[in-house]
Design a protein around this motif. Sequence first.
Motif: not given
Length: 150
Positions: A117-119, A129-131, A133
Amino acid sequence: MKKSILHPDHRQELLDRVVKLEAGDQGHWGSMQVEEMLAHAREVAAAVLKSPKPEKKANFKQVLGKYYFFYFKKEFPKLVKGPKRFDMKGKVDQGKFQEEKQGLLDTLQAFGSISHQLQGFHPFFGPLSHKEWGILVWKHTDHHLRQFGV
């Protein structure tokens, strides 16, 4: 649906546009050369791929800025200054066009195979959040591709 580097079709759209860039292309605004823009976009995207978990929470101003940017602002604003570590002005040899172009293509493509998950903490928006990013990387890359007419 907001466009995101995490969506295969949206990512391919950016990749197709990067391919259209040519050495010597001139920007419609700003002062970066095309090689500098490619290096800048690559460095930003690469940093997002490996950014650590944020250690602090967003302040009120960051929450408002994030809400406005992600829900109302359609495009990345022109001539906004980012962190100095991503400033490539005068740091990229003009003979490195193909290398920088391929580097950006490879880095954008890497978003299709991430297993985490991108953070991370954005200096203006705070933790994303992942979304978020995914949307931010798409908007940032789109901004610079529009800057060079593709």
